[in-house]
Design an enzyme around this catalytic site. Structure first.
Site, short mmCIF file in Angstrom:
data_model
loop_
_atom_site.label_atom_id
_atom_site.label_comp_id
_atom_site.label_asym_id
_atom_site.label_seq_id
_atom_site.Cartn_x
_atom_site.Cartn_y
_atom_site.Cartn_z
N VAL A 143 40.32 0.72 -17.10
CA VAL A 143 41.68 0.17 -17.33
C VAL A 143 41.83 0.29 -18.79
CG1 VAL A 143 41.20 -1.75 -15.54
CG2 VAL A 143 40.07 -1.84 -17.85
N GLU A 150 49.41 11.15 -15.83
CA GLU A 150 50.31 10.00 -15.17
C GLU A 150 51.60 10.44 -15.33
OE1 GLU A 150 49.44 6.35 -16.92
OE2 GLU A 150 47.14 6.62 -16.73
N HIS A 185 48.58 2.35 -13.03
CA HIS A 185 48.56 1.75 -14.48
C HIS A 185 49.52 0.56 -14.39
CE1 HIS A 185 48.46 3.22 -18.78
NE2 HIS A 185 48.42 1.86 -18.85
N ARG A 199 41.88 3.86 -21.23
CA ARG A 199 42.50 5.06 -21.12
C ARG A 199 42.06 6.44 -20.33
NH1 ARG A 199 45.79 2.47 -21.91
NH2 ARG A 199 47.33 2.09 -23.70
N SER A 255 47.27 -2.60 -14.19
CA SER A 255 46.34 -3.70 -14.21
C SER A 255 46.96 -4.86 -15.32
CB SER A 255 45.02 -3.33 -14.81
OG SER A 255 45.16 -2.66 -15.93
N ALA A 256 47.47 -4.45 -16.20
CA ALA A 256 48.31 -5.70 -17.23
C ALA A 256 49.63 -5.39 -17.41
CB ALA A 256 47.26 -5.94 -18.33
N ASP A 311 42.66 2.43 -12.87
CA ASP A 311 44.07 2.09 -13.26
C ASP A 311 44.93 3.19 -14.09
OD1 ASP A 311 46.22 0.18 -12.73
OD2 ASP A 311 45.96 -0.01 -15.01
#
Length: 314
Positions: A227, A258, A277, A229, A279-280, A253
């Site tokens: 989670v 990307e 991407h 990089r 998760s937060a 994630d």
């Protein structure tokens, strides 16, 4: 005191504009650019940017008045390369992602260890069968990165009765960890770890930290989360470790590229969970509060919170 001009460069510009106007910050003029074409005539006026890093990068060369860029994300990798200028203060978002990251990690971990996907399939088939499981108590959690996010994940692990190890650049003790090691000890602690969570930033030291050789040191049956990089993991070597059973499962994630290309083998890997991407998420209410606090520090000439060291990369 002279007026400062802030330019908003975000998918949430309208939301940020409302929040910051309501804060009535002194001597601040707020502009917004919702597209590259709108940003072009405004970037030269900006003393401050509140921006998503990728939106800001192509404009930096023309931001002649820029003194400070507040990233709306934690990750600022795209602004750290040699092709970018570094003659301004860069700050990122910190201190708000720990709970969200912890929810993500333990939500997936509990789903996997309690076989929830399997039971969902059985429900669709009206099939009644129990599967053995092991609780988290007594298992070992390894967290790579012991900052605020890593500490929150560690404390959640302690709540479940886990033994929690950490790896960081310094190896200094941190709240929630039973032991913290320097990076040189990683191979040794991998062999003890049932669950491995990387929240590492993208730096020279962390690039392809996990390769085929590194995976050889993992405890059989380990579950790997990334989670931090995507560059921390060599993708093809991860696929080999999952195929051989060296790793039981991976939850990713973040990725080396990307968005993840449609032809990536990762999509069809059975013991791999992919999320985009998320998760937060950087909620504007939280980011705006960070910006307001930092703006007051900025106009008072005080050090800014979350300032990035361009040489270290974090």
């Amino acid at each position: 005191m002279s007026q400062r001009t802030l330019l908003l460069l975000s998918q949430d510009n309208a939301h940020y504009q409302r929040l910051l106007q309501a804060a009535r910050l002194p001597h601040l003029r707020i502009l917004r650019a919702d597209s590259p074409s709108e940003a072009e005539p405004l970037i030269g006026e900006a003393h401050i940017l509140l921006a998503e890093p990728a939106r800001a990068k192509p404009l930096l060369a023309r931001a002649h008045k820029l003194s400070w860029l507040q990233s709306s994300y934690a990750g600022v990798d795209v602004l750290l390369g040699n092709d970018c200028r570094h003659d301004y203060q860069l700050t990122n978002v910190r201190g708000i992602f720990g709970p969200l990251m912890s929810e993500y990690v333990f939500g997936h971990l509990l789903s996997l260890t309690r076989h929830l996907p399997c039971y969902q399939e059985q429900q669709a088939q009206q099939h009644w069968q129990s599967h053995p499981y092991q609780g988290l108590k007594g298992r070992t959690l390894l967290v790579l990165g012991t900052g605020s996010i890593g500490q929150h994940i560690a404390q959640t692990g302690k709540h479940f009765g886990m033994r929690v190890l950490g790896v960081s650049r310094s190896g200094h003790e941190r709240a929630g960890f039973d032991e913290v090691y320097q990076l040189a000890a990683l191979n040794r602690v991998l062999g003890q770890s049932d669950v491995i969570v990387s929240v590492l930033p993208a730096t020279r030291e962390t690039h392809h930290l996990f390769t085929r050789e590194r995976f050889e040191h993992c405890k059989p049956g380990a579950i790997l989360f990334n989670v931090g990089r995507g560059s921390a993991i060599h993708t093809q070597d991860l696929l080999a470790a999952l195929a051989s059973g060296k790793l039981a499962q991976a939850v990713l994630d973040v990725f080396e590229q990307e968005p993840l290309p449609a032809d990536s083998t990762l999509w069809s890997t059975p013991n791999l969970i992919i999320t985009p991407h998320n998760s937060a998420y950087s909620f504007p209410e939280d980011v705006a509060q960070i910006f307001v606090r930092n703006y007051i520090r900025f106009i008072d000439g005080q050090p800014l919170d979350g300032r990035i060291d361009f040489d270290k990369g974090y």
